[in-house]
Design a protein around this motif. Structure first.
Motif, PDB file in Angstrom:
ATOM      1  N   TRP A  82       0.891  -1.251  -0.007  1.00  0.00           N
ATOM      2  CA  TRP A  82       0.135  -0.092   0.034  1.00  0.00           C
ATOM      3  C   TRP A  82       0.846   1.239  -0.142  1.00  0.00           C
ATOM      4  CZ3 TRP A  82      -5.008  -0.964  -0.260  1.00  0.00           C
ATOM      5  CH2 TRP A  82      -5.488  -2.282  -0.181  1.00  0.00           C
ATOM      6  N   TRP A  83       1.954   1.118   0.695  1.00  0.00           N
ATOM      7  CA  TRP A  83       2.831   2.473   0.854  1.00  0.00           C
ATOM      8  C   TRP A  83       4.068   1.884   1.166  1.00  0.00           C
ATOM      9  CZ3 TRP A  83       1.887   7.355   0.869  1.00  0.00           C
ATOM     10  CH2 TRP A  83       2.912   8.199   1.404  1.00  0.00           C
ATOM     11  N   ILE A  84       5.173   2.951   0.510  1.00  0.00           N
ATOM     12  CA  ILE A  84       6.383   2.742   1.066  1.00  0.00           C
ATOM     13  C   ILE A  84       7.060   4.022   1.008  1.00  0.00           C
ATOM     14  CG2 ILE A  84       6.988   2.817  -1.631  1.00  0.00           C
ATOM     15  CD1 ILE A  84       8.779   0.468  -0.983  1.00  0.00           C
ATOM     16  N   TRP A  85       8.074   4.140   1.687  1.00  0.00           N
ATOM     17  CA  TRP A  85       8.620   5.842   2.024  1.00  0.00           C
ATOM     18  C   TRP A  85       9.466   5.864   0.813  1.00  0.00           C
ATOM     19  CZ3 TRP A  85       6.601   8.702   5.112  1.00  0.00           C
ATOM     20  CH2 TRP A  85       5.588   8.300   6.342  1.00  0.00           C
ATOM     21  N   ASP A  86       9.236   5.960  -0.442  1.00  0.00           N
ATOM     22  CA  ASP A  86      10.253   6.329  -1.471  1.00  0.00           C
ATOM     23  C   ASP A  86       9.856   7.922  -1.638  1.00  0.00           C
ATOM     24  OD1 ASP A  86       7.927   6.957  -3.469  1.00  0.00           O
ATOM     25  OD2 ASP A  86       8.898   5.658  -4.584  1.00  0.00           O
ATOM     26  N   ALA A  87      10.751   8.619  -2.440  1.00  0.00           N
ATOM     27  CA  ALA A  87      10.890  10.003  -2.702  1.00  0.00           C
ATOM     28  C   ALA A  87       9.472  10.578  -3.231  1.00  0.00           C
ATOM     29  CB  ALA A  87      11.922  10.302  -3.596  1.00  0.00           C
ATOM     30  N   ARG A  88       8.900   9.856  -4.319  1.00  0.00           N
ATOM     31  CA  ARG A  88       7.609  10.619  -4.649  1.00  0.00           C
ATOM     32  C   ARG A  88       6.324  10.626  -3.688  1.00  0.00           C
ATOM     33  NH1 ARG A  88       4.946  11.209  -9.780  1.00  0.00           N
ATOM     34  NH2 ARG A  88       6.834  12.246 -10.296  1.00  0.00           N
ATOM     35  N   LEU A  89       6.159   9.419  -2.997  1.00  0.00           N
ATOM     36  CA  LEU A  89       5.112   9.312  -2.163  1.00  0.00           C
ATOM     37  C   LEU A  89       5.551  10.025  -1.006  1.00  0.00           C
ATOM     38  CD1 LEU A  89       4.985   6.645  -3.820  1.00  0.00           C
ATOM     39  CD2 LEU A  89       4.207   5.286  -1.863  1.00  0.00           C
ATOM     40  N   THR A  90       6.637  10.305  -0.318  1.00  0.00           N
ATOM     41  CA  THR A  90       6.932  11.062   0.703  1.00  0.00           C
ATOM     42  C   THR A  90       6.707  12.466   0.337  1.00  0.00           C
ATOM     43  OG1 THR A  90       8.650   9.582   1.458  1.00  0.00           O
ATOM     44  CG2 THR A  90       8.437  11.368   2.488  1.00  0.00           C
ATOM     45  N   SER A  91       7.141  12.906  -0.842  1.00  0.00           N
ATOM     46  CA  SER A  91       7.054  14.531  -1.067  1.00  0.00           C
ATOM     47  C   SER A  91       5.643  14.774  -1.350  1.00  0.00           C
ATOM     48  CB  SER A  91       7.970  14.628  -2.250  1.00  0.00           C
ATOM     49  OG  SER A  91       7.545  14.027  -3.366  1.00  0.00           O
ATOM     50  N   MET A  92       4.908  13.702  -1.813  1.00  0.00           N
ATOM     51  CA  MET A  92       3.383  13.919  -1.982  1.00  0.00           C
ATOM     52  C   MET A  92       2.614  14.150  -0.617  1.00  0.00           C
ATOM     53  SD  MET A  92       1.874  14.207  -4.600  1.00  0.00           S
ATOM     54  CE  MET A  92       0.140  14.768  -5.264  1.00  0.00           C
TER      55      MET A  92
END
Lengths: 82, 249, 156
Positions: free
Chosen positions: B122-132
């Motif tokens: 569902w979720w991973i702390w990658d750069a795109r998801l975190t910046s969003m």
């Protein structure tokens, strides 16, 4: 049409729950936002509609439930800059 | 040009223009979005790798795209607030922030739901998801800060500075997939190249992006009208609005 | 433009420029931490720490997937077309897992340089196409290969 039947359309080959959950959340949130914004404007319009004469010098608060941002209003807008 | 700019600053003038634009924005927006989504859901072919789960793209990409565009618009308005002290720019920021918040939430939610069957999480702390996610908090912060300050002028200035500070997040979101290793794939639409999907997929996607843009326009006009009415309800022109209406009836 | 506004505009622009520089430098300094995974070249060069939970990512090498017949154990090579790393994993792989597909695995690098994964995620690219087009493309490249073979044998 990319699907053979309505059942196939709903099932989406097993991905149905994911696709429909996404679309459901999208539609519900957009509808709430749009209807809510529309109602709030109409409520504010209604509260402005009272004739100016019947107003006391302290203007009545617009319905505080529907207009939480109204707290800091009533300052007359002066655009004069020059 | 400056005259037009000053006219733009007049709430009365804007109120009238918005009232005339809004029906068009609403009808065209609903048409475009409806056409794009029906086409994307039922008529576009499925993807060779992801099957039907990729159909989430038709709401995920428009809402993520809008979430960032709205922030850029708010940042431009914040510059106008800080430099020209134009009331209408501040009205726009306040009207647009909740819409941006909802759009960012939709893009995060649909992304999570899409990620589960395709990536396996569902979720991973990658750069795109975190910046969003940071963008979501920025929208929340803007709304909270505005509510926290009672004085209209100080609130406008504080909010404008917060919006401007947050704008550095936008290029980070956009280029995160190119600068760093991320689980999120790079953009399908690029300005300079043709999209890496066939027309029967990108046309409905483009339609829903345009539709959502128009609907945002409608929402922004509507919410700005509300804010203007609240601020100006004791001025002459707002009172005249009703007296003219009342006389015609 | 009014001088006061000009001054304000300059301040705003300076604020933005300063902020951009600060954030730029920070992200540059943290670039290794922002990367979600190490690629095989970094692992081969010894940049990835051993016995610490890290992520490794790359393409699953064609023909490298070995499935255990009795258990869910699977071993495969992950490559970035310069180096490759062997990954071992026990569990259910995501639907998109296939040879030639991008993946990100989470786990530890053991002393033999084998990556023992406890989670495997599929990474997909930005390309979307209908199944028929994908088939046609695969066929086209196959026939191109055959044609290339044929010309080679003819030339010999």
């Amino acid at each position: 049409m990319a699907f053979d039947s309505f059942g196939a359309f709903l099932a989406m080959e097993g991905h149905g729950p994911y696709v429909w959950a996404s679309y459901g959340v999208f539609f519900v949130l957009m509808a709430v936002l749009m209807v809510g914004s529309y109602r709030r404007r109409n409520a504010v319009l209604q509260s402005c509609r009272q004739p100016a004469g019947s107003r006391s010098s302290r203007a009545p608060e617009p319905d505080s439930d529907t207009a939480p941002a109204a707290a800091a209003s009533f300052t007359r807008v002066d655009v004069s800059q020059d | 040009m400056w005259q037009f700019f000053h006219k733009l600053g007049s709430p009365k003038w804007f109120y009238g223009i918005a009232a005339r634009l809004m029906p068009w924005l609403l009808v065209l927006g609903l048409l475009c979005l409806g056409a794009g989504l029906v086409w994307g859901l039922a008529f576009a072919p499925k993807d060779y790798l992801q099957g039907n789960s990729y159909r989430i793209i038709f709401i995920h990409v428009p809402s993520a795209f809008l979430a960032q565009s709205v922030y850029i618009m708010m940042a431009s308005a914040a510059v106008v607030t800080l430099v020209w002290r134009m009331k209408l720019a501040d009205v726009f920021v306040k009207a647009a922030a909740p819409v941006g918040l909802v759009l960012t939430f939709i893009s995060l939610f649909t992304g999570a739901v899409w990620g589960k069957p395709t990536w396996g999480t569902w979720w991973i702390w990658d750069a795109r998801l975190t910046s969003m996610l940071i963008l979501l908090f920025l929208y929340g912060g803007v709304i909270a800060l505005d509510r926290a300050i009672n004085d209209e002028k100080s609130a406008a200035r504080a909010v404008a500075i917060l919006v401007l500070v947050g704008v550095v997040n936008i290029p980070i979101i956009k280029y995160s997939v190119d600068w760093w290793n991320t689980l999120h794939q790079p953009a399908t639409f690029k300005l300079t190249e043709k999209p890496s999907m066939p027309a029967e997929m990108w046309v409905p996607l483009l339609l829903s992006v345009i539709g959502l843009y128009l609907l945002f326009g409608w929402l922004a006009c509507l919410r700005m009208q509300t804010e203007i009415l609240i601020r100006e309800q004791r001025t002459r022109w707002v009172q005249d609005l009703f007296h003219v209406n009342g006389g015609a009836r | 433009m009014h001088p006061i506004r000009k001054k304000r505009l300059t301040i705003v622009l300076f604020l933005l420029a300063g902020l951009a520089v600060a954030v730029g430098l920070t992200t540059y300094a943290l670039r290794q931490n922002i990367n979600l995974f190490y690629d095989p070249t970094q692992i081969a060069a010894g940049e990835a720490p051993a016995d610490v939970r890290i992520r490794a990512g790359g393409m699953v090498e064609e023909g490298s997937v070995l499935r255990d017949t009795e258990s869910l154990k699977v071993a495969f090579k992950v490559t970035d077309f310069t180096e490759s790393v062997t990954v071992e994993y026990v569990g259910i792989l995501p639907d998109l897992f296939a040879e030639g597909q991008g993946i990100v695995a989470m786990g530890r690098l053991n002393s033999e340089g084998v990556f023992v994964a406890d989670q495997v995620l599929a990474k997909h690219d930005e390309n979307y196409m209908p199944p028929e087009v994908a088939d046609a493309l695969a066929k086209a490249s196959e026939s191109r290969d055959i044609a290339a073979e044929a010309t080679k044998t003819l030339a010999n």
